[in-house]
Design an enzyme around this catalytic site. Structure first.
Site, PDB file in Angstrom:
ATOM      1  N   THR A  97       0.683  -1.256   0.058  1.00 46.06           N
ATOM      2  CA  THR A  97      -0.066   0.060  -0.025  1.00 46.06           C
ATOM      3  C   THR A  97       0.833   1.340   0.039  1.00 46.06           C
ATOM      4  O   THR A  97       1.778   1.358   0.656  1.00 46.06           O
ATOM      5  CB  THR A  97      -0.744  -0.084   1.243  1.00 46.06           C
ATOM      6  OG1 THR A  97      -1.580  -1.339   1.285  1.00 46.06           O
ATOM      7  CG2 THR A  97      -1.897   0.981   1.166  1.00 46.06           C
ATOM      8  N   THR A 108      -3.199  -0.026  -3.049  1.00 48.38           N
ATOM      9  CA  THR A 108      -2.913  -0.987  -2.284  1.00 48.38           C
ATOM     10  C   THR A 108      -3.139  -2.324  -3.134  1.00 48.38           C
ATOM     11  O   THR A 108      -3.811  -2.587  -4.003  1.00 48.38           O
ATOM     12  CB  THR A 108      -3.967  -1.149  -0.996  1.00 48.38           C
ATOM     13  OG1 THR A 108      -3.468  -2.401  -0.304  1.00 48.38           O
ATOM     14  CG2 THR A 108      -5.133  -1.464  -1.421  1.00 48.38           C
ATOM     15  N   ASN A 143      -2.534  -4.941  -1.016  1.00 47.95           N
ATOM     16  CA  ASN A 143      -2.630  -5.477   0.218  1.00 47.95           C
ATOM     17  C   ASN A 143      -1.311  -5.983   1.010  1.00 47.95           C
ATOM     18  O   ASN A 143      -0.651  -5.177   1.470  1.00 47.95           O
ATOM     19  CB  ASN A 143      -3.393  -6.690   0.049  1.00 47.95           C
ATOM     20  CG  ASN A 143      -4.417  -7.159   1.539  1.00 47.95           C
ATOM     21  OD1 ASN A 143      -4.546  -5.901   2.195  1.00 47.95           O
ATOM     22  ND2 ASN A 143      -4.956  -8.183   1.733  1.00 47.95           N
ATOM     23  N   SER A 148      -9.214  -0.310   4.612  1.00 45.97           N
ATOM     24  CA  SER A 148      -8.935   0.553   5.675  1.00 45.97           C
ATOM     25  C   SER A 148      -8.393   1.647   5.346  1.00 45.97           C
ATOM     26  O   SER A 148      -7.960   2.559   6.158  1.00 45.97           O
ATOM     27  CB  SER A 148      -8.257  -0.151   6.939  1.00 45.97           C
ATOM     28  OG  SER A 148      -8.779  -1.244   7.349  1.00 45.97           O
ATOM     29  N   GLY A 150      -0.565   0.791   5.678  1.00 46.74           N
ATOM     30  CA  GLY A 150      -0.560   0.000   7.264  1.00 46.74           C
ATOM     31  C   GLY A 150      -1.783  -0.935   7.785  1.00 46.74           C
ATOM     32  O   GLY A 150      -1.829  -0.915   8.830  1.00 46.74           O
TER      33      GLY A 150
END
Ligand code: DON
Length: 409
Positions: free
Chosen positions: A219, A237, A239, A291, A311
């Site tokens: 990311t 991202t 992941n 997220s 993160g």
């Protein structure tokens, strides 16, 4: 074109990038195309090695020539389908042809007079950030209180409720009726704030809110602003680092492992320890819960702050604390980004912190308040820009936890 040139002609590896390839060597060895690019036959990569990605250059060239078609149909799409089928996967040409990016209305909130604009579902980032800020708006912290056990205690308690709601109520809005307005309402935040007292509430005693809704179902971040005040806050991202570490043979790029952002099984944590439910269950065509929290904050209709971070589950809390550091604690941007952060995501009921983040007395007091101290880990890598209206300049800050840079032109 600059990206094509970098791929075709190569660039000299910085130390951290060489080390990063080397430390993933065993994983890259499992995939022939990845092995060819990301490992070195003669040994380990060293600082200054010329790093060339010929196949990637070809792929980028096709995108340059054909736009989205250069990726989602033709040679590159065929190579991805072939790669998937060779490995027992399910990709079809139609999947790629039918895929479209979607424009969505951002999530909006306000915090102590600042206007927050951020990422809507299928990221939980915007909702969780605004919900956290709404809860914390019910408390006031003086400048001297930054880092105190009282401040961290309030932060943790708010986060437990926010992540509990995340686990149940947020998923791809095309498939699941996400109660965004409820989650980001001041009334709901106020209700939660009433439950926050002097002592920690066990995570096992906190559940996602019972909202009455229709029952149906490595990311990177960059922040940019131009001289006219047009701002972009973007998080992208794959992941995990290097995605699933499988390179599409002949196309030269890595596949993501975004499937782990779905909840494969209710109650079973993913790689970030996040649990989920029906809202984020796997379904064909559905997008996984993220997220990422790219955010633009405005004051009096002017850009004030642009930020975001990688993160995983820690993105939300990293962005939140930088916003709090700037708005509540009046820190300059680089200090706000640099200082140690904490993280709590409801489950596990454990407080993550960074090296030097929790002095012994703060730790002791937090334990007395009933918190469980978890492990130390690096929390996010923020890239941020702030407007200084006295000097009429934009100030950039790149997180020393990462390898980015703030550049002005
Ligand atoms: O969208 C998400 O929430 C995750 N795919 C982000 C993963 C991530 O940030 C990993 N980087 N450290």
């Amino acid at each position: 074109q600059p990206a094509i040139d970098l791929a075709a002609k190569g660039f000299n590896l910085p130390f951290w990038q060489a080390e990063s390839f080397n430390s993933n060597r065993d994983e890259f060895f499992k995939n022939d195309a990845a092995k060819l690019i990301f490992t070195k036959e003669t040994g380990e990569f060293k600082i200054g090695d010329l790093f060339i990605q010929t196949d990637l250059a070809k792929t980028l060239k096709l995108i340059q020539q054909n736009g989205r078609e250069g990726f989602y149909s033709g040679r590159v799409a065929e190579l991805m389908v072939l790669q998937s089928q060779k490995n027992g996967g399910y990709f079809t040409k139609e999947d790629f042809e039918n895929y479209e990016s979607v424009f969505r209305e951002p999530v909006r909130g306000n915090y102590r007079g600042f206007e927050i604009v951020s990422m809507p579902p299928p990221s939980s980032g915007g909702i969780c950030l605004v919900q956290s800020l709404n809860i914390l708006e019910n408390f006031n912290f003086s400048k001297e209180e930054w880092g105190s056990s009282d401040y961290i205690h309030h932060l943790i308690e708010a986060l437990k409720y926010v992540y509990a709601d995340r686990s149940k109520h947020i998923g791809d809005p095309d498939y699941y009726n996400v109660p965004t307005d409820y989650l980001i309402s001041k009334e709901y935040a106020n209700e939660i704030s009433q439950k926050i007292g002097e002592h920690a509430v066990r995570s096992s005693e906190i559940s996602p809110s019972q909202i009455l809704i229709d029952e149906s179902e490595e990311t990177t971040h960059y922040s940019v602003v131009d001289r006219w005040g047009n701002a972009v806050s973007a998080t992208v991202t794959l992941n995990s680092s290097y995605g699933n570490k499988i390179v599409v043979d002949g196309a030269g790029f890595l596949m993501n492992n975004e499937m782990d952002d779905f909840s494969a099984k209710p109650g079973t944590p993913n790689q970030f320890g996040l649990i989920g439910s029906e809202a984020n269950s796997i379904a064909p065509g559905k997008r996984m819960l993220s997220s990422i929290t790219p955010v633009i904050i405005k004051k009096n209709d002017e850009i004030f702050l642009i930020l975001g971070s990688p993160g995983g589950s820690k993105i939300i809390t990293s962005v939140l604390q930088v916003v709090l550091n700037v708005i509540d604690f009046k820190m300059n941007l680089q200090t706000a980004v640099n200082l140690p952060r904490i993280h709590h995501q409801w489950l596990p009921d454990s407080l993550y912190s960074e090296e030097f983040g929790l002095p012994e007395d703060v730790k002791t007091e937090l334990i007395q308040k009933g918190h469980f101290i978890g492990s130390e880990t690096v929390l996010g890598r923020i890239q941020a820009i702030m407007y200084n209206n006295k000097k009429n300049i934009y100030v950039g800050a790149s997180d020393p936890r990462g390898f980015g840079k703030a550049i002005g032109y």
